[in-house]
Design an enzyme around this catalytic site. Sequence first.
Site, PDB file in Angstrom:
ATOM      1  N   HIS A  91     104.575 -56.719  -0.682  1.00 51.09           N
ATOM      2  CA  HIS A  91     104.717 -55.351   0.365  1.00 51.09           C
ATOM      3  C   HIS A  91     105.350 -55.119   1.442  1.00 51.09           C
ATOM      4  O   HIS A  91     106.467 -54.279   2.185  1.00 51.09           O
ATOM      5  CB  HIS A  91     102.819 -55.085   0.496  1.00 51.09           C
ATOM      6  CG  HIS A  91     102.785 -53.469   1.328  1.00 51.09           C
ATOM      7  ND1 HIS A  91     102.976 -53.304   3.415  1.00 51.09           N
ATOM      8  CD2 HIS A  91     102.614 -51.965   1.345  1.00 51.09           C
ATOM      9  CE1 HIS A  91     102.817 -52.427   3.697  1.00 51.09           C
ATOM     10  NE2 HIS A  91     102.536 -51.508   2.091  1.00 51.09           N
ATOM     11  N   GLU A  92     105.731 -56.329   2.164  1.00 55.04           N
ATOM     12  CA  GLU A  92     106.253 -56.591   3.352  1.00 55.04           C
ATOM     13  C   GLU A  92     107.796 -56.937   3.222  1.00 55.04           C
ATOM     14  O   GLU A  92     108.660 -56.752   3.770  1.00 55.04           O
ATOM     15  CB  GLU A  92     105.531 -57.681   4.401  1.00 55.04           C
ATOM     16  CG  GLU A  92     103.860 -57.319   5.250  1.00 55.04           C
ATOM     17  CD  GLU A  92     103.938 -55.956   6.052  1.00 55.04           C
ATOM     18  OE1 GLU A  92     105.187 -55.692   6.608  1.00 55.04           O
ATOM     19  OE2 GLU A  92     102.820 -55.039   5.183  1.00 55.04           O
TER      20      GLU A  92
ATOM     21  N   ASP B 202     105.690 -47.494   3.964  1.00 52.35           N
ATOM     22  CA  ASP B 202     104.796 -47.409   3.883  1.00 52.35           C
ATOM     23  C   ASP B 202     104.679 -46.119   3.014  1.00 52.35           C
ATOM     24  O   ASP B 202     104.649 -45.194   3.431  1.00 52.35           O
ATOM     25  CB  ASP B 202     103.499 -47.823   4.621  1.00 52.35           C
ATOM     26  CG  ASP B 202     103.719 -49.188   5.618  1.00 52.35           C
ATOM     27  OD1 ASP B 202     103.633 -49.788   4.328  1.00 52.35           O
ATOM     28  OD2 ASP B 202     103.760 -49.536   6.388  1.00 52.35           O
TER      29      ASP B 202
END
Length: 854
Positions: free
Chosen positions: A101-102, A112
Amino acid sequence: MVTEGSLHLYEALDKKVYLKEATILVPPQWNSKDFTRARTESFEKARIRIDNPNPAYGDEPYTNRYGKCGIEGEYIHVTPNFLRNNTLTKPYGSKGRVFVHEWADLRWGIYDEYSDKKPFYYSNDHIEATRFNKNIKGELYEDSAKTPCRIDPQTSLPTKNCKFFPYKYQNTHSSIMFLPSLGSVSTFCRKNEHNYDAPNLQNEKCGKATGTVIFEDSVDKDALRSLKPLQTSPPAPTFKVVQRKHRVVCLVLDVSKSMEGSRILRLQQAATHFLQNIIEDQSSVGMVTFSAGASTLSSLTTLDSDTTRERLVTLLPKTAAGTTYICKGLNLGLKELKKDDGDVIGDEIIFLTDGEATDDLNRCVPNAINSGAIIHTIALGDKADKALREMADKTGGKFITASDNTTSNQLMNGFSELTVSTGDQTKDPVQIDSVGAKTSDWFNGTVPIDQTIGTKTSFTITYETTLPKINTQSPSGSVYNQMQMRHDESSKTVTLKVTGTAQTGDWKYSIQTPTVQALTVTATSHAARADVPPIFVKTRMNQKFSDGTKPMIVFAEVSQNYKPVINAEVWATLEPESGPAQTLQLLDNGAGADAFKDDGVYSRYVTKMENGRSSLKVKVKNQNGQASFTLQKRGGAPYVPGYVVDGVVEMNPSKPLVSAESPIIGSFSRTATGESFEVILKSTTPPNFPPNRITDLNAEIQNNTVLLSWTAPGEDLDHGTAKSYKIKWSLDFKMLQFNFSNAHEVNISGNSPQEAGSVEQYLFNLSFPVKNGTTLYFAVQSEDKENVKSQISNLAQALKIIPHPEPTEVSNLKCRFITISVFLATVVITGIIAITAWALRQKRQQGFLIIMPE
């Protein structure tokens, strides 16, 4: 985290991306024979940092970024507790999933798909939770007791206590940028299923699917389109562990004939400042000069006292003559570095020259680049050889330029930036101020010492010809005259070193010169306390080279221990090798070049571009007392309050409360120097940039009146004043985004744009009645005097709401969202992982992690 993350990357991108290798840089305090010597790894280059928490995020991983959609970020921040505490897996997901995700945020510049600020929105007469995938199902409650959510009568949306609890077991595979914690989620969202209505950062900043950004806008776009999937499972990443101990530095200084006069004097002054105030204690320093030949002024010497530092200062060159044999100086510098342990890996050369090489650089530069040493290069004047940039770039060094303007102080500033942080900012020097003037009268000024600094405070004054009269006064009124200062007549430098911790407040200096001459003042200090890092400023350009086809941006980040400092006054000076300097005020307003408002990152476009190399200097101050810390978040790993399992809400561990304390920032000042940049324009005609894209358009409907607000763009990007606006609206989001010219136009005749950065507001009545629950979409396009149009703004949506007299409950819903998947070509990512630490405590090991693709 990295090993598991590699497998999730492989699955997320159609079995075509994985991490191949990584290097771990451990803190210098750690002891082991298994650590090898670090080469270019450092805290500043960390792509993933394992360090103390950011007060705004706590243990929640997040990505720090300056640029806009599709632009790489700065680093991922992970805390030691997140890595050790397995209870955080439930609310955030496995460490490998959070990593992906990061990483997508860091590497590919996507955002996001959830929103903490707008967790719900109104669409097609019903409430939606902010996300993309309609197949992710869940229920809305206020707590684990399944208390129904209430509707706010003013917004017709759930109140702030309402939360979305997803079902723990789902059948959908997307999306990683919404809920990576769900076991079934393994991919990004697909273009054909993108939900344009969701009020999240991905729509606000990009206006397109995450997969589209990765394929069309990211740094890997070309490779991702061409490579093919792997036929077998990827190997696990390999790791190596390295460590950097004390610094080993050799100054290699040009003393050829072209350096005579003011240049050799300024070299003395800058090197004196470096040796006295910048280079760390216990570092090893050697000095070499070159012209027609090369000689050693001092072999490697450990800086163990002020006496040792002063002895090296006395050895600095004072005269200049002869030709410029760069290879002789470079080779002797490397030879001196080998004398401590027979190797130069991770050692540093600071190489200064003002001329073109007399010798053939192909005989020595490739060998120097491959030696393993870090080579920082300083180009003095506009004739310095182009190989200086290449050596710095290819060895992990910094490239600094300085003009012959004797009042710019850029050479002194350049030496001040040649530090290698271990991650412990309490040990790093802080440049408080750096100013210069040419005068035959008084030169006065004030240097604020704030509460975060004070130890090792020094004031360095340089003059050109005649020793001036100098006085310095502390905040309490104590006066320091020249009898209490060190005067080095050969380098024409006067230094005041304040004993102990300098008093907090405004220090004033008064300098009176009897003759016309250039004077400069440089003030530096260190942290006042070993457990409180100072306020720091970091600055850089978005490009090291520009041909004028893409706009350049100046960035400056102001923070203290990850806490952003907002509302400061920030100015950038771009000084060419010859000619007048350009000064820009940098803004943190979320408009123009600035990606996020009030995040401590100040930005501005550079529209006046001229051929040649230029230096970058930033000055930050808080003289009016408006600056403050902020705990504002900009995304991060999504926290899930709980899951629904067989109709029961299983709560996750509570999210730790973030301190709302925002200490008052007193008067402070900082200066910083960034790496130099070069412009070689493709055309003889200066580039004509359009007005910048409006990114903060907001819309509200009250009765049948619409209020639009935005930040004014400029004639050229965020400079000047645009000629006109065009405002369009539609009931259909996609129609407005993809067919702007055919949308309904708002009559704004007689309304002219204001200067860039101004707040624009436009109020108008709709020509038709709007039903309750109706959503309208608005967009703005600006135009300059050359009829060049900007990109279409972000699309703002406004909902017509007739408030209910009393709060109501919301029935549970299966919220509808959309998926995006990405098909990527095989990408083998070779990386560096580094860990460092400061203020090491038992069971509190901090550090940072770097992953850098080849």
